[in-house]
Design an enzyme around this catalytic site. Structure first.
Site, short mmCIF file in Angstrom:
data_model
loop_
_atom_site.label_atom_id
_atom_site.label_comp_id
_atom_site.label_asym_id
_atom_site.label_seq_id
_atom_site.Cartn_x
_atom_site.Cartn_y
_atom_site.Cartn_z
N GLY A 8 0.82 -1.21 0.00
CA GLY A 8 0.00 0.00 0.00
C GLY A 8 0.85 1.26 0.00
O GLY A 8 0.49 2.28 0.59
N LEU A 10 1.42 3.48 -2.11
CA LEU A 10 0.90 4.70 -2.74
C LEU A 10 -0.30 5.28 -1.97
O LEU A 10 -0.90 6.26 -2.39
CB LEU A 10 0.49 4.43 -4.19
CG LEU A 10 1.61 3.91 -5.10
CD1 LEU A 10 1.10 3.72 -6.52
CD2 LEU A 10 2.80 4.87 -5.09
N ASP A 34 2.49 -1.67 -4.51
CA ASP A 34 1.09 -1.23 -4.50
C ASP A 34 0.37 -1.93 -5.64
O ASP A 34 1.01 -2.45 -6.56
CB ASP A 34 0.99 0.30 -4.66
CG ASP A 34 -0.32 0.85 -4.08
OD1 ASP A 34 -0.28 1.45 -2.98
OD2 ASP A 34 -1.38 0.67 -4.71
N ASP A 49 -0.77 -7.17 -5.57
CA ASP A 49 -2.11 -7.31 -5.00
C ASP A 49 -1.91 -8.12 -3.72
O ASP A 49 -1.47 -9.27 -3.78
CB ASP A 49 -2.98 -8.06 -6.03
CG ASP A 49 -4.34 -8.43 -5.47
OD1 ASP A 49 -4.55 -8.33 -4.24
OD2 ASP A 49 -5.20 -8.85 -6.27
N TYR A 138 -15.08 -2.27 8.96
CA TYR A 138 -13.70 -1.80 9.17
C TYR A 138 -13.24 -2.10 10.60
O TYR A 138 -12.13 -2.60 10.83
CB TYR A 138 -13.68 -0.29 8.90
CG TYR A 138 -12.33 0.38 9.00
CD1 TYR A 138 -11.34 0.15 8.06
CD2 TYR A 138 -12.08 1.30 10.02
CE1 TYR A 138 -10.12 0.82 8.14
CE2 TYR A 138 -10.87 1.97 10.10
CZ TYR A 138 -9.89 1.72 9.16
OH TYR A 138 -8.70 2.38 9.24
N LYS A 142 -10.31 -4.44 12.02
CA LYS A 142 -9.21 -3.92 12.84
C LYS A 142 -9.06 -4.70 14.14
O LYS A 142 -7.93 -5.01 14.54
CB LYS A 142 -9.41 -2.41 13.11
CG LYS A 142 -9.18 -1.53 11.88
CD LYS A 142 -7.77 -1.71 11.32
CE LYS A 142 -7.46 -0.78 10.18
NZ LYS A 142 -6.17 -1.09 9.52
N1 SER Z 1 -9.10 7.44 9.11
C1 SER Z 1 -9.75 6.16 9.08
C2 SER Z 1 -11.11 6.25 8.54
O1 SER Z 1 -11.72 7.28 8.70
C3 SER Z 1 -9.83 5.60 10.47
O2 SER Z 1 -8.75 4.81 10.72
O3 SER Z 1 -11.59 5.31 8.03
#
Ligand code: SER
Length: 314
Positions: A8, A10, A34, A49, A138, A142
């Site tokens: 990642g 870029l 990237d 990838d 997300y 995480k």
């Molecule tokens: N900056 C990120 C987002 O807003 C949070 O880790 O998704």
């Protein structure tokens, strides 16, 4: 840390991290990768990838990497739009990077985020070790990632390290599909139009950090004495907490006529509402000396100055 591979490269963090690491460790010792081609000729670059485990392994092996910095991921709002893609990319990429690190004996870094917290987490001064029941894809990625990195350390002895970044603000590469992106957009629009329509509502506090502090935090944690690390992954780090009216007020110190209005995006607002108002970074301070140099006004001054030059050139 001498031969570093970045995924990642870029992206929002990767594009600045690559340059800084090349300055410190030498351009030829940092392999940027990237999924899209790069125009930057400052050092070695390969297309990757991150869901392709074999290629990731082969690139790291051929390069002789002793460190993996895994930055490739989809951000929160995009992950809500495409949850299955987010799971496959965020978790698939992470496990591939951890496996390559286990097989090749690499030190490992990946960022977690304030997104790893959820509505039932204490909202103010969120502790290092606390309730984590995020309600976004997300956040699920995480938290799973934090656990997986701990697992690779305990089970296989991989030297995994990581932080929970707040919203990151920079003038170099723009983020894409994040909830905290408003705090980057606002500076562009302040210079281009003198006004900004915020998709995050007034009164919504989130933690933030200026990119130079974020890059320094990565370097400091990777260089830290491992015997001092009680936590290894997912250290809370922050530089400031503000709501949209406060960043607007900071901009008005430099652009007095700046105007702010609101056109709230419900998806990103509900993500923001599920995240902490402010987090406690004392474990990072104690265990590896974390510190941030930029507060809101110092960041605004630097952002506006650098961005003005960048926009004039464009
Ligand atoms: N900056 C990120 C987002 O807003 C949070 O880790 O998704």
């Amino acid at each position: 840390m001498k031969r570093i591979m970045i995924t990642g490269a870029l992206g929002q963090i990767g594009s600045e991290l690559t340059g800084k690491l090349r300055e410190i460790y030498g351009a030829d010792n940092v392999l940027a990768t990237d999924i899209r081609p790069s125009e930057d000729k400052s050092g070695p670059f390969e297309i990757l990838d991150v869901t392709d485990a074999q290629r990731m392994h082969d690139l790291a092996k051929d390069f002789g990497a002793d460190t993996m910095m895994h930055m490739a991921a989809l951000l929160s709002a995009t992950a809500e739009e495409k949850p299955l893609l987010a799971w496959n990319l965020n978790m698939g990429g992470l496990v591939n990077a951890l496996e390559a690190s286990r097989e090749l004996g690499m030190q490992f870094f990946t960022p977690s985020s304030i997104g790893a917290f959820g509505p039932s987490t204490p909202k103010v001064d969120t502790p290092q070790d606390t309730l984590q029941r995020p309600t976004t894809m997300y956040g699920v990625n995480k938290v799973s990632g934090e656990l997986l990195c701990d697992y690779y350390f305990h089970k296989f002895g991989v030297d995994t390290r990581g932080v929970r970044f707040p919203g990151l603000i920079s003038y170099v590469a723009q983020p894409g599909g994040g909830t905290t992106d408003y705090a980057v957009d606002i500076y562009y629009k302040a210079l281009e139009q003198g006004s900004y329509s915020s998709f995050i509502d007034k009164g919504t506090y989130m933690d933030m950090m200026y990119m130079p502090d974020a890059i320094q935090a990565i370097i400091d944690l990777m260089e830290a004495d491992p015997s001092k690390l009680e936590h290894r992954n997912a250290f809370n780090v922050t530089a400031m907490s503000f709501e949209p009216e406060q960043i607007a007020a900071s901009i008005r110190k430099f652009i007095p006529d700046f105007k702010m209005e609101y056109d709230v995006d419900q998806v990103r607002q509900s993500i923001a509402d599920s995240w902490p108002d402010s987090i406690d970074a004392s474990a990072a301070v104690k265990e590896w000396g974390f510190k941030a140099s930029y507060d809101l006004d110092a960041m605004t001054a630097d952002m506006l100055e650098k961005l003005k030059v960048k926009l004039q050139k464009a």
